[in-house]
Design an enzyme around this catalytic site. Structure first.
Site, mmCIF file in Angstrom:
data_model
loop_
_atom_site.group_PDB
_atom_site.id
_atom_site.type_symbol
_atom_site.label_atom_id
_atom_site.label_comp_id
_atom_site.label_asym_id
_atom_site.label_seq_id
_atom_site.Cartn_x
_atom_site.Cartn_y
_atom_site.Cartn_z
ATOM 1 C CG ASN A 214 -0.286 -0.008 2.505
ATOM 2 O OD1 ASN A 214 0.391 0.951 2.854
ATOM 3 N ND2 ASN A 214 -0.417 -1.103 3.242
ATOM 4 N N PRO A 309 -3.716 -11.409 10.641
ATOM 5 C CG PRO A 309 -1.755 -11.672 11.879
ATOM 6 C CD PRO A 309 -2.357 -11.929 10.526
ATOM 7 C CG ASP A 310 -7.192 -5.917 13.510
ATOM 8 O OD1 ASP A 310 -6.358 -5.255 14.177
ATOM 9 O OD2 ASP A 310 -8.156 -5.389 12.939
ATOM 10 C CE LYS A 344 -11.118 1.297 10.829
ATOM 11 N NZ LYS A 344 -10.531 1.985 9.735
ATOM 12 C CE LYS A 348 -9.102 -2.339 13.786
ATOM 13 N NZ LYS A 348 -7.991 -2.664 12.890
HETATM 14 O O1 C5P Z 1 -9.245 -1.648 10.420
HETATM 15 P P1 C5P Z 1 -8.194 -0.716 9.937
HETATM 16 O O2 C5P Z 1 -7.131 -1.396 9.149
HETATM 17 O O3 C5P Z 1 -8.669 0.508 9.249
HETATM 18 O O4 C5P Z 1 -7.540 -0.200 11.310
HETATM 19 C C1 C5P Z 1 -6.398 0.583 11.310
HETATM 20 C C2 C5P Z 1 -5.660 0.381 12.589
HETATM 21 O O5 C5P Z 1 -5.545 -0.982 12.922
HETATM 22 C C3 C5P Z 1 -4.243 0.893 12.475
HETATM 23 O O6 C5P Z 1 -3.826 1.364 13.735
HETATM 24 C C4 C5P Z 1 -3.499 -0.367 12.061
HETATM 25 O O7 C5P Z 1 -2.116 -0.306 12.413
HETATM 26 C C5 C5P Z 1 -4.213 -1.437 12.818
HETATM 27 N N1 C5P Z 1 -4.232 -2.727 12.125
HETATM 28 C C6 C5P Z 1 -3.567 -3.787 12.677
HETATM 29 N N2 C5P Z 1 -3.572 -5.021 12.053
HETATM 30 C C7 C5P Z 1 -4.248 -5.190 10.902
HETATM 31 C C8 C5P Z 1 -4.945 -4.117 10.325
HETATM 32 C C9 C5P Z 1 -4.911 -2.890 10.953
HETATM 33 O O8 C5P Z 1 -2.951 -3.632 13.739
HETATM 34 N N3 C5P Z 1 -4.248 -6.373 10.316
#
Ligand code: C5P
Length: 406
Positions: A214, A309-310, A344, A348
């Site tokens: 990206n 993984p998020d 979010k 999160k």
């Molecule tokens: O859901 P989104 O990607 O928009 O959320 C952004 C936030 O979540 C950012 O702080 C990003 O670093 C974190 N993120 C993460 N792991 C992912 C996707 C996003 O920690 N796989």
């Protein structure tokens, strides 16, 4: 930037450019710095301690085990009192020893004990400079926030032409002033606290050549790391591929994929007062990574993906050993910024979301400015269009008030 009244320690290595150390002492002193000098044994073959002692008006350190010198000012005092340590010339041998953390003479022992920013002015034969061993050491040092000034390209004393010439003393002195300027007059309100910052993009391999990525450049995350370090925090920066220089005093861990970023973050998460997740992490990766380059003929017309993984969400529900760090997420949006940020924040389980509209001019990827809103349970704080450095400081102000007192 002024060097007036600043304590600068000069380390002199054993290369032909050591003769320029005399001029460097003069340049630094002329700019108002109080200069102390340590030399390697080899440096003393090129220039005498007496010369540098006369110019710096201080005894020159040459030996870790010199009883008389240690009683006048010990190597730990030298390290502690210095606001900046500049090594010029930094020979290939010194670069290697510093990269490895060796402490086998006075100069390297002081370097290991010193918490001040380290600046190196490399000087060596072009082939020694280009040798992979030297380049790996330089990368290692850069990764620890060490600044390099030069080397310049040109005629070398050894007869070769190319990169390896030590930068001019005036240029080194100016570089020292810049580095000191970055750490000057900033409040040390993060001293004693640890901070983890993620920055940049991730790369999700398709095959050995191609990846999904990206547009994130890492500027926002690097600005936070730099500002936190300048305010006294111990900072680890976990970065995707980025051209940006590691800020002074910051420990940098390079990763490529989201999975690598997750492992690096989790291994360091427990000891942090705050975690800033500025990285643009890919949400998906190819389900299969081809071991060989995929050929044009016969390539599938679609790519099967699997979820990454998020990391932030995982942190949000993690049981932390000690105190839970303040968790700061980032939301780069193109529509409905505030609504997405709130969503979010809840999903999160983080303490703050820094949200911005990346479609707005001057905001988002690759720019030096950003207009963000800080979204928390308590409400929304809209900041004006600011430089990313300024955004970093405003964000650190806010997060510092959320950190339980250390
Ligand atoms: O859901 P989104 O990607 O928009 O959320 C952004 C936030 O979540 C950012 O702080 C990003 O670093 C974190 N993120 C993460 N792991 C992912 C996707 C996003 O920690 N796989």
């Amino acid at each position: 930037m002024s060097l007036a009244g600043r304590q600068v320690l000069l380390g002199v290595g054993g290369g032909i450019a050591a003769y320029k150390a005399a001029e460097l002492v003069r340049e630094l002193s002329k700019a108002g710095a109080e200069v102390r000098v340590v030399m390697t044994a080899a440096a003393q073959k090129f220039i005498t301690p007496l010369t540098l002692q006369t110019l710096s008006h201080h005894p020159v350190g040459v030996d870790t085990f010199d009883l008389q010198q240690e009683s006048t000012i010990s190597h730990i005092d030298l390290a502690d009192r210095s606001e900046l340590f500049v090594v010029a010339p930094a020979t290939a041998d010194l670069v290697a020893r510093l990269a490895l953390g060796m402490a086998n003479d006075l100069l390297t022992t002081v370097a290991l004990a010193c918490r001040a920013p380290l600046v190196l002015a490399p000087s060596m034969n072009v082939n020694m400079w280009q040798h992979p061993a030297t380049q790996v050491h330089i990368q290692t040092l850069r990764g620890r926030g060490v600044r390099m000034i030069g080397p310049d390209a040109g005629d070398l004393a050894c007869g070769w032409v190319g990169a390896g010439r030590m930068a001019e003393p005036s240029e080194i002195a100016a570089g020292c002033a810049t580095v000191l300027g970055e750490t000057q007059t900033v409040t040390q309100d993060w001293a004693g606290l640890s901070v983890l910052v993620t920055a940049g993009s991730t790369r999700e391999a398709i095959d050995p050549v191609r990846f999904i990525g990206n547009r994130s450049t890492g500027k926002m995350g690097f600005a936070i790391a730099k500002a936190a370090a300048a305010r006294g925090a111990k900072v680890v920066l976990i970065s995707g591929p980025s051209e940006l220089a590691t800020p002074a005093g910051v420990e940098r861990i390079n990763i490529e994929s989201a999975v690598e970023m997750r492992d690096a973050v989790m291994s360091r998460a427990d000891v942090q007062s705050a975690i800033f997740k500025a990285a643009a992490v890919a949400d998906h990766r190819p389900a299969q990574v081809a071991l060989q380059k995929i050929k044009k003929q016969g390539a599938a017309s679609s790519l099967e993906l699997q979820a990454n993984p998020d990391i932030l969400a995982e942190l949000g529900v993690r049981k932390f050993g000690r105190v839970r760090p303040v968790l700061v997420g980032f939301a780069a949006e193109t529509t409905d910024v505030e609504r997405h940020a709130r969503e979010k924040l809840a999903r999160k389980h983080c303490d703050l979301i820094v949200a911005n509209d990346v479609s707005e001019a001057g905001s988002g990827f690759g720019t030096d400015t950003n207009r963000v809103m800080l979204v928390s349970e308590g409400g929304v704080d809209r900041l004006p269009l600011l430089s990313k450095d300024e955004v970093a400081h405003r964000l650190l102000d806010r997060v510092r008030s959320l950190v339980k007192s250390a």
